[in-house]
Design a protein around this motif. Structure first.
Motif, short mmCIF file in Angstrom:
data_model
loop_
_atom_site.label_atom_id
_atom_site.label_comp_id
_atom_site.label_asym_id
_atom_site.label_seq_id
_atom_site.Cartn_x
_atom_site.Cartn_y
_atom_site.Cartn_z
N ALA A 142 0.87 -1.17 0.00
CA ALA A 142 0.00 0.00 0.00
C ALA A 142 0.91 1.22 0.00
CB ALA A 142 -0.89 -0.01 1.23
N LEU A 143 0.87 2.02 -1.07
CA LEU A 143 1.85 3.08 -1.28
C LEU A 143 1.19 4.45 -1.35
CD1 LEU A 143 4.79 3.95 -1.94
CD2 LEU A 143 4.26 3.53 -4.34
N GLU A 144 1.70 5.37 -0.54
CA GLU A 144 1.31 6.77 -0.61
C GLU A 144 2.50 7.60 -1.08
OE1 GLU A 144 -0.56 10.30 2.21
OE2 GLU A 144 0.87 8.91 3.09
N PRO A 145 2.42 8.25 -2.25
CA PRO A 145 3.52 9.12 -2.69
C PRO A 145 3.49 10.42 -1.89
CG PRO A 145 1.72 9.21 -4.26
CD PRO A 145 1.32 8.23 -3.21
N ARG A 146 4.29 10.48 -0.84
CA ARG A 146 4.13 11.55 0.16
C ARG A 146 5.25 12.59 0.13
NH1 ARG A 146 4.32 14.80 3.71
NH2 ARG A 146 3.02 14.98 5.58
N SER A 147 6.48 12.18 -0.21
CA SER A 147 7.57 13.16 -0.23
C SER A 147 7.34 14.18 -1.34
CB SER A 147 8.91 12.45 -0.45
OG SER A 147 9.03 12.01 -1.79
N GLU B 177 0.98 -7.42 -5.51
CA GLU B 177 -0.07 -6.45 -5.79
C GLU B 177 0.30 -5.13 -5.15
OE1 GLU B 177 -4.22 -7.30 -5.71
OE2 GLU B 177 -3.91 -9.44 -5.43
N VAL B 178 -0.12 -4.03 -5.79
CA VAL B 178 0.15 -2.68 -5.30
C VAL B 178 -1.17 -1.91 -5.26
CG1 VAL B 178 1.36 -0.50 -5.68
CG2 VAL B 178 2.48 -2.68 -6.24
N ILE B 179 -1.49 -1.37 -4.08
CA ILE B 179 -2.62 -0.45 -3.95
C ILE B 179 -2.03 0.94 -3.83
CG2 ILE B 179 -4.77 0.03 -2.76
CD1 ILE B 179 -4.57 -2.83 -3.77
N PHE B 180 -2.26 1.77 -4.83
CA PHE B 180 -1.61 3.07 -4.93
C PHE B 180 -2.60 4.17 -4.59
CE2 PHE B 180 -0.05 6.85 -7.05
CZ PHE B 180 1.31 6.81 -6.86
N LEU B 181 -2.23 5.02 -3.62
CA LEU B 181 -3.10 6.12 -3.21
C LEU B 181 -2.83 7.34 -4.08
CD1 LEU B 181 -5.16 7.32 -1.29
CD2 LEU B 181 -3.30 7.86 0.30
N PRO C 27 -0.27 15.64 -8.93
CA PRO C 27 -0.21 16.26 -10.26
C PRO C 27 0.19 15.34 -11.41
CG PRO C 27 1.74 16.84 -9.01
CD PRO C 27 0.87 16.04 -8.08
N TRP C 28 0.40 14.05 -11.16
CA TRP C 28 0.75 13.14 -12.24
C TRP C 28 -0.14 11.91 -12.17
CZ3 TRP C 28 3.10 8.42 -10.72
CH2 TRP C 28 3.57 8.38 -9.41
N ASP C 29 -0.29 11.26 -13.30
CA ASP C 29 -1.24 10.16 -13.44
C ASP C 29 -0.59 8.84 -13.06
OD1 ASP C 29 -3.27 8.47 -14.05
OD2 ASP C 29 -3.28 8.87 -16.21
N ALA C 30 -1.03 8.29 -11.93
CA ALA C 30 -0.46 7.03 -11.45
C ALA C 30 -0.88 5.84 -12.29
CB ALA C 30 -0.88 6.81 -10.00
N HIS C 31 -1.84 6.02 -13.19
CA HIS C 31 -2.24 4.89 -14.04
C HIS C 31 -1.11 4.46 -14.97
CE1 HIS C 31 -6.27 6.29 -12.74
NE2 HIS C 31 -6.57 5.01 -12.84
N ALA C 32 -0.10 5.31 -15.11
CA ALA C 32 1.06 4.93 -15.93
C ALA C 32 1.79 3.74 -15.34
CB ALA C 32 2.01 6.13 -16.05
N LEU D 54 -8.51 2.51 0.04
CA LEU D 54 -7.30 1.69 0.07
C LEU D 54 -7.45 0.54 1.06
CD1 LEU D 54 -3.65 2.89 0.03
CD2 LEU D 54 -4.41 1.48 1.92
N LEU D 55 -7.96 0.83 2.24
CA LEU D 55 -8.13 -0.21 3.24
C LEU D 55 -9.17 -1.23 2.79
CD1 LEU D 55 -8.03 1.96 6.50
CD2 LEU D 55 -6.24 0.46 5.60
N ALA D 56 -10.21 -0.76 2.13
CA ALA D 56 -11.23 -1.69 1.62
C ALA D 56 -10.65 -2.60 0.54
CB ALA D 56 -12.42 -0.90 1.07
N ALA D 57 -9.84 -2.03 -0.35
CA ALA D 57 -9.23 -2.83 -1.41
C ALA D 57 -8.28 -3.87 -0.84
CB ALA D 57 -8.49 -1.91 -2.39
#
Length: 455
Positions: free
Chosen positions: A361-366, A387-391, A397-402, A420-423
């Motif tokens: 489970a990843l949050e791009p926070r920096s 598996e990766v659950i991406f927040l 400002p960028w599309d994580a679907h890439a 995220l927790l539900a997934a």
């Protein structure tokens, strides 16, 4: 003296608060983001925490006097109400690194740990080894080492400081570490990061060279033998003896006895020193241990004692911290801020668990992650995850679907922590390893997930 610390719940500023309290000062502070482990540490010390940055916190009032000194964290900027009042009222102020350098470090032997990755773990290791060697060090670490339970203390003679290259304050754009003037400095690694303040890696190298310039000729530089960018820094000029470290290379060498890094042999200049069996994982942590051993030995620590002590080292909170195994699911909290750190952490876990499933489970926070500076490297860094659950919050400002092109359908993108927790809950099964990765509070997601599984 009465101190008010702006940004007190940052890992560094929380340590400053703890040291100031230990020195006998009256300490309070304010912050917008209050979450463990700093919030709980400060509350345990009896330090008052105020939410938000209000001008009235710095004003005299009924039963409340104005602070004699305001210590300003680097998260604060012009336009902040507390900063504007501080300047208008001509309150005395300084940065956290300047306060540390002038009040705590002056006149003491200082050991600084610098690098893009591994600073907290390596500084924790270094303080722990010096403690076990009987030197009773002081320290300020950007996290809470499990072996001490606190992030900072005055200690006795040597002082270990996590030396960050991030800028000092809104009024001092030098890297924090130029304030520390260490006798021994670890240069662990150097990669591009902090895209909000550094235009390129060369700008970071210049700051590292500023640190090198401050280390005296009688001191020691402990440098990663496998990092070409650090070699370039030293080529700019070096006036201090250098010892290198690396896996199968350098003056101090480790030779893996287990692929996951849980066992390794240590040698120096070709002489076998001993074998280590410990609880940490990954090649990166083996390198961290080598660096800490070299620096601690340079400070006078007994090598056989310190090598033996590594078997009992417990690490630091939020560095692959195992929160529990509810329902047979291993849940970890990891302070991830850069693709290289993510990749090495997951590689170590994969080497340990073999074919068992790893869910991230990843949050791009920096700031760099949020700005997309590491977007292209993020997918490959997650290669060891099943598996990766991406927040992807609305303001990213960028599309994580890439990520889909790299992860091949192993990713799920969600807009908020509840989703995220539900997934995760829908996918997890006994025997899985779930790693929460963020360098922020993540809205308490790791512990919330442990509680969900425990129901």
């Amino acid at each position: 003296m009465r101190l008010h610390i702006l940004g007190i719940c940052g890992t560094f500023m929380g340590g400053v608060a703890a040291l100031a309290r230990e020195l006998g000062h009256q300490v309070e502070g304010s912050d917008e983001h209050v979450y463990p482990p700093m919030s709980t540490q400060l509350e345990a010390l009896g330090i008052s925490l105020l939410r938000g940055y209000r001008a009235e916190y710095l004003q005299a009032g009924p039963g409340h006097t104005a602070p004699e000194l305001v210590v300003v964290g680097n998260a604060l900027s012009r336009g902040n109400p507390a900063v504007e009042y501080m300047l208008d009222a001509h309150l005395r102020y300084m940065s956290g690194p300047q306060w540390l350098g002038e009040v705590v470090l002056a006149g003491r032997p200082v050991l600084a740990v610098a690098g893009t990755h591994g600073k907290t773990t390596t500084a924790s290791l270094l303080a722990y080894l010096l403690e076990r060697a009987g030197l009773a060090p002081g320290f300020l670490i950007g996290g809470v080492p499990d072996d001490f339970g606190i992030s900072a203390r005055l200690g006795k003679s040597p002082f270990v400081v996590e030396a960050d290259e991030y800028d000092t304050a809104f009024f001092d754009k030098r890297s924090k570490f130029v304030h520390y003037r260490p006798d021994i400095a670890i240069l662990n690694n150097l990669e591009y990061d902090h895209a909000d303040i550094f235009p390129d890696v060369a700008a970071i190298q210049r700051q590292f060279h500023h640190l090198v310039r401050t280390v005296p000729g009688h001191g020691r530089l402990v440098v990663n033998a496998q990092d070409a960018r650090l070699a370039e820094v030293l080529a700019m000029g070096c006036w201090t003896p250098v010892e290198t470290f690396g896996i199968d290379c350098g003056d101090w060498q480790a030779h893996l006895l287990a692929a996951d890094g849980s066992a390794f042999e240590v040698s120096k200049a070709g002489r076998h020193l001993g074998d280590v069996h410990w609880s940490l994982l990954g090649r990166h942590n083996v390198a961290n241990a080598l660096a800490a051993l070299a620096a601690a030995a340079a400070a006078g620590g007994d090598l056989p004692v310190m090598l033996d002590a590594l078997k009992d080292f417990h690490g630091a909170k939020r560095r692959m911290e195992l929160l529990g195994v509810p329902g047979g699911v291993h849940v970890y909290d990891d302070f991830a801020h850069h693709p290289t750190a993510i990749a090495t952490t997951l590689a170590g876990l994969r080497a340990k668990v073999g074919g068992e499933r790893i869910l991230v489970a990843l949050e791009p926070r920096s700031n760099s992650m949020r700005q997309g500076a590491h977007a292209e490297a993020l997918g490959p860094a997650l290669r060891d995850a099943d598996e990766v659950i991406f927040l992807q919050r609305a303001d990213l400002p960028w599309d994580a679907h890439a990520l889909a092109a790299v992860l091949g359908g192993r990713e799920t993108t969600v807009a908020d922590v509840d989703s995220l927790l539900a997934a995760l809950s829908a996918r997890v099964r006994p025997g899985d390893h779930v790693v929460f990765m963020s360098n922020g509070g993540f809205e308490g997601a790791p512990r919330r997930f442990v509680a969900l599984l425990g129901q």
